[in-house]
Design a protein around this motif. Structure first.
Motif, PDB file in Angstrom:
ATOM      1  N   UNK A  36       1.653  44.335  21.791  1.00  0.00           N
ATOM      2  CA  UNK A  36       1.335  44.068  23.192  1.00  0.00           C
ATOM      3  C   UNK A  36       2.030  45.119  24.048  1.00  0.00           C
ATOM      4  N   UNK A  37       1.279  45.683  24.985  1.00  0.00           N
ATOM      5  CA  UNK A  37       1.820  46.633  25.952  1.00  0.00           C
ATOM      6  C   UNK A  37       2.017  45.868  27.250  1.00  0.00           C
ATOM      7  N   UNK A  38       3.274  45.715  27.659  1.00  0.00           N
ATOM      8  CA  UNK A  38       3.571  44.951  28.865  1.00  0.00           C
ATOM      9  C   UNK A  38       4.929  45.333  29.431  1.00  0.00           C
ATOM     10  N   UNK A  39       5.037  45.244  30.736  1.00  0.00           N
ATOM     11  CA  UNK A  39       6.321  45.386  31.408  1.00  0.00           C
ATOM     12  C   UNK A  39       6.881  44.025  31.770  1.00  0.00           C
ATOM     13  N   UNK A  40       6.178  42.968  31.420  1.00  0.00           N
ATOM     14  CA  UNK A  40       6.546  41.598  31.748  1.00  0.00           C
ATOM     15  C   UNK A  40       7.486  41.069  30.658  1.00  0.00           C
ATOM     16  N   UNK A  70       8.125  53.043  27.497  1.00  0.00           N
ATOM     17  CA  UNK A  70       8.440  53.433  26.124  1.00  0.00           C
ATOM     18  C   UNK A  70       9.541  52.626  25.456  1.00  0.00           C
ATOM     19  N   UNK A  71      10.014  51.581  26.091  1.00  0.00           N
ATOM     20  CA  UNK A  71      11.030  50.741  25.459  1.00  0.00           C
ATOM     21  C   UNK A  71      10.351  49.719  24.559  1.00  0.00           C
ATOM     22  N   UNK A  72      10.793  49.667  23.324  1.00  0.00           N
ATOM     23  CA  UNK A  72      10.261  48.671  22.400  1.00  0.00           C
ATOM     24  C   UNK A  72      11.157  47.442  22.459  1.00  0.00           C
ATOM     25  N   UNK A  73      10.540  46.310  22.735  1.00  0.00           N
ATOM     26  CA  UNK A  73      11.280  45.055  22.747  1.00  0.00           C
ATOM     27  C   UNK A  73      11.385  44.545  21.311  1.00  0.00           C
ATOM     28  N   UNK A  74      12.565  44.063  20.954  1.00  0.00           N
ATOM     29  CA  UNK A  74      12.802  43.570  19.603  1.00  0.00           C
ATOM     30  C   UNK A  74      13.542  42.238  19.666  1.00  0.00           C
ATOM     31  N   UNK A  75      13.677  41.599  18.519  1.00  0.00           N
ATOM     32  CA  UNK A  75      14.481  40.372  18.456  1.00  0.00           C
ATOM     33  C   UNK A  75      15.917  40.651  18.888  1.00  0.00           C
ATOM     34  N   UNK A  76      16.394  41.875  18.651  1.00  0.00           N
ATOM     35  CA  UNK A  76      17.771  42.227  18.989  1.00  0.00           C
ATOM     36  C   UNK A  76      18.000  42.441  20.483  1.00  0.00           C
ATOM     37  N   UNK A  77      16.978  42.851  21.236  1.00  0.00           N
ATOM     38  CA  UNK A  77      17.222  43.163  22.648  1.00  0.00           C
ATOM     39  C   UNK A  77      16.483  42.268  23.640  1.00  0.00           C
ATOM     40  N   UNK A  78      15.539  41.470  23.205  1.00  0.00           N
ATOM     41  CA  UNK A  78      14.697  40.741  24.169  1.00  0.00           C
ATOM     42  C   UNK A  78      15.461  39.659  24.935  1.00  0.00           C
ATOM     43  N   UNK A  79      16.385  38.975  24.283  1.00  0.00           N
ATOM     44  CA  UNK A  79      17.129  37.929  25.001  1.00  0.00           C
ATOM     45  C   UNK A  79      18.021  38.538  26.083  1.00  0.00           C
ATOM     46  N   UNK A  80      18.628  39.691  25.778  1.00  0.00           N
ATOM     47  CA  UNK A  80      19.440  40.385  26.775  1.00  0.00           C
ATOM     48  C   UNK A  80      18.575  40.805  27.961  1.00  0.00           C
ATOM     49  N   UNK A  81      17.391  41.349  27.695  1.00  0.00           N
ATOM     50  CA  UNK A  81      16.482  41.775  28.772  1.00  0.00           C
ATOM     51  C   UNK A  81      16.030  40.567  29.605  1.00  0.00           C
ATOM     52  N   UNK A  82      15.760  39.443  28.936  1.00  0.00           N
ATOM     53  CA  UNK A  82      15.334  38.236  29.631  1.00  0.00           C
ATOM     54  C   UNK A  82      16.472  37.689  30.507  1.00  0.00           C
ATOM     55  N   UNK A  83      17.690  37.682  29.991  1.00  0.00           N
ATOM     56  CA  UNK A  83      18.839  37.221  30.775  1.00  0.00           C
ATOM     57  C   UNK A  83      19.054  38.105  31.999  1.00  0.00           C
TER      58      UNK A  83
END
Length: 153
Positions: A71-75, A94-107
């Motif tokens: 999925x391509x999204x900025x959301x 160009x940032x790939x969201x992963x299990x390692x970084x998505x919670x930090x980005x969401x917070x």
């Protein structure tokens, strides 16, 4: 695997890259938006128009998503749902969201939203520039090479 695009706010430069990728790789790309979009004629490029409303396009993407899709999204909340479902997400910078970084980005997104709600001007993201577009193209290429390595053809 197919590529889903949260197309309401997706920049034209990113869509153009995706259109070329669809033809080159023969991977289906589906753009989802609540307003009509022009797409080039191609058997690999689809457009799904949804009704207007909060998160309608996001919900449609999540509903149709299969494990391993991109999925391509900025959301960020959408990216979180995508990751939870076992799929992949890249933002237009160009940032790939992963299990390692998505919670930090969401917070961080929630924190900034709280600041804005309390009247603090947090500014917004800078305009997409050529380096961002190149970073997106590079990340997408890396993802596709990785996908090709796992795909039984």
């Amino acid at each position: 695997m197919q590529i889903w695009v949260d197309a309401d706010a997706c920049p034209k430069a990113i869509k153009d890259i995706l259109f070329r990728v669809a033809e080159r790789t023969r991977i289906t790309i589906t753009l989802v938006a609540n307003h009509h979009l022009q797409t080039p004629p191609s058997r690999y490029i689809k457009f799904l128009q949804v009704r207007s409303g909060y998160d309608v396009a996001d919900n449609e993407i999540v509903k149709n998503l299969s494990i391993g899709d991109l999925v391509i999204t900025g959301d960020i909340p959408l990216a979180y749902e995508v990751i939870i479902k076992g799929s992949h997400a890249i933002n237009p910078r160009g940032e790939r969201y992963t299990e390692d970084n998505i919670k930090e980005r969401l917070n961080m997104r929630d924190f900034m939203d709280t600041l804005r709600s309390s009247g603090i001007d947090t500014g917004g993201p800078s305009a997409l520039n050529s380096r961002d577009v190149q970073a997106f193209a590079n990340q997408l290429d890396r993802f596709l090479v990785q996908y090709e390595g796992k795909s039984p053809r």
